[in-house]
Write an enzyme that holds these catalytic residues in place. Structure first.
Site, PDB file in Angstrom:
ATOM      1  CG  HIS A 118     -15.099  -0.618  -4.674  1.00 27.35           C
ATOM      2  ND1 HIS A 118     -16.061  -0.808  -3.699  1.00 27.35           N
ATOM      3  CD2 HIS A 118     -13.987  -0.128  -3.966  1.00 27.35           C
ATOM      4  CE1 HIS A 118     -15.673  -0.628  -2.289  1.00 27.35           C
ATOM      5  NE2 HIS A 118     -14.383  -0.316  -2.408  1.00 27.35           N
ATOM      6  CG  ASP A 145      -2.219   0.637   0.827  1.00 27.99           C
ATOM      7  OD1 ASP A 145      -2.268   1.784   0.394  1.00 27.99           O
ATOM      8  OD2 ASP A 145      -3.501  -0.006   1.221  1.00 27.99           O
TER       9      ASP A 145
END
Length: 354
Positions: free
Chosen positions: A259, A221
């Site tokens: 998404h 990340d």
């Protein structure tokens, strides 16, 4: 019933519906209040239904509580079946107990939605919803209109928001991953290394490795996110940018990542995933909503709401129907895929480069 009477009834029902939607936020704020006051935890600590006086006595830092306010809030929450009301005897005090719903709001439970609820209902994340009309008229991003920068940039400069966001993501990871590891055992048997792209503080990949100790877990990340990640056995934290490059692994895992982005960005992420995995045996494992706009399954309404959540919070992201998933996957280099339905809000999408 005559035509006029039927029309009058429909008109009245229409009016009632608009009143209901006008004040539907009251349900949200009442549930948030219960979580902030630790009411589910207080009842759970007693191990049985308790009175309002007992609830108030357990509320942290309640220096001059107003029990009449609490009674009115609990009345709504009982009506919504968040709590159960028990009448002890004729004229006796009402006692309040937990239900299947309020058990998901316990702070000290691993399977809790409390941090996610506190996050989503915080003013920081509620304010962008007020910009929907402006977004429709002129385009742009609701979160950026509300706060002057995109959500990821906002998190990088606001440690309090970053913690709020990470805590919310971590609690949903616990819930979804509990289902994922039990439903996808066979799919992980041959995977030696698994890259969790956009893995936050590592909660998800830690659950995978715990249940599959043969897997080397990598949590990938942004640097400011992994900098706050705790140490997990079998998990390495790596900072980077998934739009630039993704470290190599046997398979890539992405939970509620795609998404967040528009189709063009998703294709770019998928192409980087394809470079990171073996051409013959690699795969991408996506955990995300597969929209069923006309569906009546238990989470279909929530999926539609999540799609609007993407308008409120992210950079052009959206929930996708199966045809929309197929298009993005093919353009990203994954012509073959399987959709595996699980007892959870999202589904599992396996995607293969061949």
């Amino acid at each position: 019933m005559g035509t006029k009477e039927a029309e009058a009834e429909l008109q009245l029902q229409g009016q009632a519906d608009i009143w209901k939607y006008m004040f539907s936020f009251a349900d949200t704020m009442a549930v948030k209040c219960a979580v902030e006051l630790c009411i589910p935890d207080i009842i759970n600590m007693h191990g049985e239904p308790i009175t309002l006086s007992q609830i108030v006595a357990g509320i942290p830092d309640a220096h001059s509580p107003d029990i009449s306010y609490l009674a009115r809030i609990m009345r709504l929450l009982v009506r919504r079946k968040i709590f159960a009301a028990h009448q002890t005897s004729e004229g006796g005090e009402t006692k309040y107990g937990l239900t299947h719903s309020s058990r998901w709001l316990l702070h000290d439970s691993k399977m809790t939605l409390a941090p996610m609820l506190i996050m989503e209902d915080h003013p920081w994340l509620m304010t962008p919803w007020h910009y929907f009309g402006q977004c429709v008229k002129e385009g742009g991003l609701a979160f950026e209109k509300a706060h002057g920068r995109m959500i990821w940039d906002y998190a990088s400069v606001n440690p309090e928001f970053n913690k709020l966001f990470n805590d919310g993501m971590a609690c949903t990871a616990n819930i979804v991953m509990n289902t994922f590891v039990s439903e996808y055992k066979d799919g992980l048997g041959s995977v030696a290394s698994l890259m969790d792209v956009g893995g936050g503080t590592g909660t998800a990949i830690a659950e995978v490795v715990k249940s599959n100790p043969h897997i080397k877990g990598i949590n990938f990340d942004l640097p400011h996110v992994v900098s706050t990640a705790p140490i997990y056995d079998g998990v390495t934290h790596v900072g980077g940018d998934m739009f630039q490059a993704i470290p190599n692994a046997d398979a890539v895992f992405m939970k509620w990542i795609m998404h967040d982005w528009d189709d063009e960005s998703c294709v770019k992420i998928l192409k980087n995933c394809r470079k990171a995995i073996p051409k013959e045996t690699g795969k991408v494992i996506i955990v995300d909503v597969v929209l069923q706009p006309e569906g009546n399954a238990i989470f279909d309404d929530t999926g539609i709401a999540f799609d609007l959540l993407m308008i409120a919070h992210v950079s052009g992201g959206k929930e996708r129907t199966e045809p929309e998933w197929k298009k993005v996957l093919e353009e990203g280099g994954f012509p073959r895929y399987n959709i595996i339905k699980i007892p959870a809000l999202p589904s599992i999408i396996e995607a293969f480069p061949k």
